[in-house]
Structure formats: C-alpha cells, structure tokens
Design a protein around this motif. Structure first.
Motif, PDB file in Angstrom:
ATOM      1  N   SER A  80      -1.013 -18.903  36.692  1.00 44.71           N
ATOM      2  CA  SER A  80      -0.980 -20.211  36.052  1.00 44.71           C
ATOM      3  C   SER A  80      -1.607 -21.228  37.001  1.00 44.71           C
ATOM      4  CB  SER A  80       0.444 -20.631  35.730  1.00 44.71           C
ATOM      5  OG  SER A  80       1.014 -19.737  34.812  1.00 44.71           O
ATOM      6  N   PRO A  81      -2.776 -21.762  36.632  1.00 45.93           N
ATOM      7  CA  PRO A  81      -3.412 -22.727  37.528  1.00 45.93           C
ATOM      8  C   PRO A  81      -2.695 -24.064  37.490  1.00 45.93           C
ATOM      9  CG  PRO A  81      -4.666 -22.540  35.508  1.00 45.93           C
ATOM     10  CD  PRO A  81      -3.558 -21.516  35.434  1.00 45.93           C
ATOM     11  N   ASP A  82      -2.845 -24.831  38.561  1.00 42.82           N
ATOM     12  CA  ASP A  82      -2.313 -26.186  38.594  1.00 42.82           C
ATOM     13  C   ASP A  82      -3.300 -27.091  37.875  1.00 42.82           C
ATOM     14  OD1 ASP A  82      -0.106 -25.421  40.069  1.00 42.82           O
ATOM     15  OD2 ASP A  82      -1.185 -25.644  41.969  1.00 42.82           O
ATOM     16  N   LEU A  83      -2.871 -27.628  36.754  1.00 41.98           N
ATOM     17  CA  LEU A  83      -3.749 -28.486  35.965  1.00 41.98           C
ATOM     18  C   LEU A  83      -3.596 -29.932  36.401  1.00 41.98           C
ATOM     19  CD1 LEU A  83      -3.210 -27.000  32.402  1.00 41.98           C
ATOM     20  CD2 LEU A  83      -5.089 -26.573  33.960  1.00 41.98           C
ATOM     21  N   PRO A  84      -4.710 -30.678  36.398  1.00 41.29           N
ATOM     22  CA  PRO A  84      -4.594 -32.097  36.712  1.00 41.29           C
ATOM     23  C   PRO A  84      -3.871 -32.818  35.572  1.00 41.29           C
ATOM     24  CG  PRO A  84      -6.830 -31.555  36.047  1.00 41.29           C
ATOM     25  CD  PRO A  84      -6.086 -30.262  36.151  1.00 41.29           C
ATOM     26  N   PRO A  85      -3.274 -33.972  35.849  1.00 43.55           N
ATOM     27  CA  PRO A  85      -2.549 -34.703  34.803  1.00 43.55           C
ATOM     28  C   PRO A  85      -3.431 -35.049  33.605  1.00 43.55           C
ATOM     29  CG  PRO A  85      -2.087 -35.647  36.961  1.00 43.55           C
ATOM     30  CD  PRO A  85      -3.149 -34.622  37.155  1.00 43.55           C
ATOM     31  N   ALA A 106     -10.089 -27.021  36.389  1.00 49.72           N
ATOM     32  CA  ALA A 106      -8.856 -26.539  37.021  1.00 49.72           C
ATOM     33  C   ALA A 106      -8.650 -25.047  36.750  1.00 49.72           C
ATOM     34  CB  ALA A 106      -7.661 -27.323  36.491  1.00 49.72           C
TER      35      ALA A 106
END
Length: 96
Positions: free
Chosen positions: A37-42, A90
């Motif tokens: 699970s990638p860290d998505l930007p807000p 992302a």
C-alpha cells in the motif's frame, strides 16, 4: 560420407543425452504474493469536484451565468486532474 554422418549423429546423440537437464536437480521455485500500500499524498484522497448544476433550461442562462458555470467546471476539472496525477505518481513511485 554416409559413415561420417552416422558417426556425427551418434556422437551428437550421446552429447545431448549427457547434457540432458533430466539428470540435473531442478531448482525449487517459490512464488510469494506481497500486497503493498503506497503512501498517497493528501491531494490524491481529496474528493473530485462536482460539476456545476445549471438550470434545466440552459437556453435561459445569461452570458455571465454561462461563463460562470463554465469557469467553475474548468477549475474543478483541473483540480481533479492534479489530484489524479498526484495519485499516479505516488503509486508508481515517479519522481515528484
């Protein structure tokens, strides 16, 4: 000439059987599935802007109202494109 061909055929048969992979142990292959699970930007998690909802009878809109609705929709679509590109960067790990 025929004897030469037979000798080459016999030698190649012996060579092929000597190099056969059937006699060699086969490597163990392990397949493992990993979910990342990638860290998505807000900006990627922000909801898409809704298109403006003009009155049912568009012919009754003034020029200014038409321009205002069009500008709102274009701004919203542009914000949505920025959000989608941020999410794609992302997920794929592309440089920011």
């Amino acid at each position: 000439m025929k004897a030469y061909r037979m000798a080459v055929l016999a030698a190649s048969t012996l060579l092929i059987s000597a190099c056969s992979s059937a006699e060699q142990p086969k490597p163990d292959i392990t397949v493992r599935t990993v979910f990342v699970s990638p860290d998505l930007p807000p900006a990627a998690a922000a909801p898409d802007p809704q298109l403006s909802n003009p009155p049912r009878d568009i012919a009754l809109l003034s020029q200014q109202e038409t321009t205002d609705f069009w500008n709102e929709d274009r701004s919203g679509l542009k914000a949505c494109i920025v959000q989608k590109h941020a999410a794609l960067r992302a997920i794929t790990g592309a440089a920011k």
